[in-house]
Design an enzyme around this catalytic site. Structure first.
Site, short mmCIF file in Angstrom:
data_model
loop_
_atom_site.label_atom_id
_atom_site.label_comp_id
_atom_site.label_asym_id
_atom_site.label_seq_id
_atom_site.Cartn_x
_atom_site.Cartn_y
_atom_site.Cartn_z
N LYS A 246 39.15 39.69 44.60
CA LYS A 246 37.53 39.22 44.42
C LYS A 246 37.33 37.80 44.54
O LYS A 246 36.10 37.44 45.06
CB LYS A 246 37.01 39.65 42.95
CG LYS A 246 38.13 38.93 41.95
CD LYS A 246 38.14 39.97 40.75
CE LYS A 246 38.95 39.61 39.55
NZ LYS A 246 38.70 40.42 38.50
N ARG A 247 38.22 36.68 44.67
CA ARG A 247 37.93 35.43 44.73
C ARG A 247 37.68 35.12 46.43
O ARG A 247 37.05 34.11 46.66
CB ARG A 247 39.11 34.67 44.16
CG ARG A 247 39.31 34.79 42.65
CD ARG A 247 40.33 33.92 42.33
NE ARG A 247 40.63 33.85 40.89
CZ ARG A 247 41.32 33.15 40.16
NH1 ARG A 247 42.18 32.30 40.87
NH2 ARG A 247 41.55 33.34 38.91
#
Length: 481
Positions: A246-247
C-alpha cells in the site's frame, strides 16, 4: 477450542486499504483452515496510533467478504486489548528476560551513531546492568522509560513450514522495545500475546516478517510459551520487481472489483502467486482449491504479478458464470454509464440476460460488457469510421434497403429464418454473404465486430433492426451526396 484444532489468523493493520499481498496471505490462511476443519480468525492490529486509521477497518473487512473469506472468530481489535498485554511485560521483567530502559531519545541516537559500524546491535545493555537502587530512584521520580527484551547470547533457530530450518545470530538482534514509555505494548509483544490467547497454531504470513519471527520466538521463550508453527509465504512482486504494498500505491482489492474483476477470478489468480497444484492446472474453482491446496507446496521464490494471467482467468470465470448472476453484476455498471435506468432494466431483465449471453465469450472484465453494449440501448451511435468507409456505399444502400424489406416481411423473426433470407438474397445477387453481413452488422450496431449476426438481430428485435438498417441507408445516401 480443542487441543488438535488448526487455528490461523489474518491480522491486517488499518494503515491502508487491503492490497493483494495481504489478500493472498488471507486466502492461504483461509484455505488451510477450511481444508483442515479449523478456524480462520480476523484480528485488526491497530496498536500503532500514528499510522492506524479507524475509517479503513470497514473497507478492509468488506474486501475480505468480497473475496468470499468468511471468518469464524473476530474481528478482534488490538486497541481494545491493551490492558491484556501488561501482565506479559511484567512477567518478562520479573524473570529477567526484559528490563526498563531510561535512556532518552537523544542518548539512544548518540549510541546508534557510535555503533553504526558495529555488528553488535545491543545498544542498550547499559540499563540491563543498572543497580536496583538507581532504577528505584528513577521510578520514584516518574522518569519515563521503555521496556526492552534482553536478547541473550547465542542464536535463535526454528523450522519454517515453507522455508525449512532458519537460524539467526542473536548478536544481530537489537534489545528491541516491547513496551513504550506511555505503557503501550508494541507490535511484537502484542502479537505474541494475542496469538497465544487466541490459540493460533500456525502463523502464515509474508516472508518480510521473518525478522519479526526471530524476535517473537525470543519472546515466546522468555514467557515459557510454546510458539506456533511459522510458514512464511513469498512476497508478490510488481513487474519492476518491487514488492506490492500500500505504501507504493498499489491498488487495493476493492479497486479490482471496480475494474470488472470477479472475486472468484482474483481469488484463483492470487492462489497461483507462489503456489500451484502438481498437475499445473490454472482454472481452479474455490471448492477445488480447498481440496488440493497444500501449505507445504508453497514456493520459496517471490512471484511476479502478471495482469495478463489475471485477465485470462477472469475471462474463464465470466464464461462459466450464469447469465443471471452476470446480469446482476453488470446492471449497475450500465446505469452508471448512463445507458439505461434501474427501472427500465427491471422491466426488461430477460433482454439484459440475452445481451449478457451474447457478449460473455468476448469479455475479460465486467466493465467490457458496458464498453461493448451501448448499441443495445440506443439508436444514437456513430458508425466506425474505417468500417463505414469500407462497407457503406451505393451498392450497400440498395442491398440494405431490400434486405430490410425482406426482414420486415418475416412472420417469425428467428435465427433460422434470418439466415435463410440473407443466404438466399446473397445467392440471388451472386455475391458472398459477407457483402451483406458486414454492412448489416455495421448498420444495426455501429461496429464491425461483435456476437454472431443472427443472434444479434434476434436480440435487437425486428422493429429496431429494420429501423436501423433504413437509417443507415439514409446515412449512406447523405454521405454520398
Amino acid at each position: 477450542m480443542s487441543d488438535n484444532e488448526i487455528r490461523v489468523r489474518i491480522a491486517p493493520s488499518p494503515s491502508g486499504y487491503l492490497h493483494v499481498g495481504t489478500a493472498r496471505t488471507a486466502i492461504f490462511n483461509w484455505l488451510y483452515a477450511r481444508q483442515n476443519g479449523g478456524k480462520f480468525i480476523v484480528r485488526i492490529e491497530d496498536t500503532d496510533q500514528a499510522r492506524s486509521q479507524a475509517e479503513l477497518v470497514d473497507p478492509i473487512l468488506d474486501a475480505l467478504k468480497w473475496l468470499g473469506l468468511d471468518w469464524d472468530e473476530g474481528p478482534f481489535f488490538q486497541s481494545e486489548r491493551l490492558e491484556r498485554y501488561t501482565p506479559y511485560v511484567e512477567k518478562l521483567i520479573e524473570n529477567g528476560h526484559a528490563y526498563r530502559c531510561f535512556k532518552t531519545p537523544e542518548e539512544l541516537e548518540q549510541k546508534r551513531q557510535e555503533l553504526a559500524e558495529s555488528k553488535d546491535q545491543h545498544l542498550d545493555k547499559d540499563w540491563l546492568k543498572s543497580s536496583p537502587e538507581e532504577e528505584q530512584r528513577l521510578l520514584a521520580s516518574n522518569t519515563p522509560y521503555a521496556v526492552r527484551l534482553a536478547v541473550p547470547d547465542g542464536e535463535t533457530a526454528y523450522d519454517d513450514v515453507i522455508l525449512g530450518h532458519l537460524v539467526r545470530q542473536n548478536a544481530e538482534i537489537e534489545d528491541f522495545v516491547i513496551c513504550r514509555s506511555d505503557g503501550r505494548a508494541v507490535y511484537n509483544l502484542a502479537v505474541v500475546a494475542d496469538d497465544h490467547e487466541m490459540g493460533i497454531t500456525h502463523v502464515i504470513r509474508g516472508n518480510d516478517h521473518i525478522t519479526n519471527t526471530f524476535k517473537q520466538i525470543l519472546l515466546y521463550r522468555g514467557l515459557g510459551i510454546e510458539p506456533p508453527k511459522f510458514a512464511h509465504v513469498p512476497l508478490i512482486l510488481r513487474p519492476d520487481k518491487k514488492k506490492v504494498s500500500k505504501r507504493l500505491g498499489d491498488k487495493d482489492v476493492a479497486e479490482y472489483g471496480n475494474e470488472g474483476i470477479l472475486p472468484e477470478g482474483l481469488f484463483n489468480f492470487l492462489c497461483l502467486l507462489g503456489w500451484s497444484p502438481k498437475d499445473d492446472r490454472e482454472y481452479l474453482p474455490r471448492e477445488e482449491l480447498v481440496r488440493v491446496f497444500r501449505l507445504e507446496n508453497v514456493n520459496k521464490a517471490n512471484p511476479i504479478f502478471n495482469e495478463e494471467k489475471l485477465l485470462a482467468l477472469n475471462r474463464e470465470y465470466i464464461k462459466n458464470t450464469a447469465d443471471y448472476r452476470l446480469a446482476e453484476l453488470v446492471a449497475p455498471l450500465l446505469v452508471n454509464a448512463g445507458y439505461t435506468t434501474k427501472y427500465w432494466l427491471e422491466t426488461r431483465w430477460e433482454y439484459l440476460r440475452q445481451i449478457i449471453g451474447l457478449l460473455k465469450e468476448r469479455c475479460s472484465r465486467l466493465t467490457e460488457f458496458v464498453e461493448m453494449s451501448e448499441y443495445f440501448f440506443t439508436d444514437e451511435f456513430a458508425y466506425e469510421e474505417t468500417a463505414a468507409h469500407k462497407n457503406f456505399n451505393s451498392e450497400a444502400a440498395e442491398r440494405l434497403t431490400e434486405l430490410a424489406a425482406q426482414f420486415e416481411a418475416l412472420d417469425r423473426f428467428a435465427k433460422e429464418e434470418l439466415e435463410h433470407v440473407l443466404t438466399a438474397y446473397a445467392e440471388e445477387l451472386d455475391i458472398g454473404k459477407g457483402k451483406l453481413i458486414h454492412p448489416t452488422r455495421l448498420a444495426v450496431s455501429g461496429v464491425s465486430k461483435g456476437p454472431g449476426l443472427y443472434d444479434l438481430l434476434v436480440t435487437l428485435g425486428k422493429e429496431t433492426v429494420v429501423k436501423r438498417m433504413r437509417k443507415a441507408v439514409t446515412f449512406i445516401e447523405a454521405y454520398k451526396e
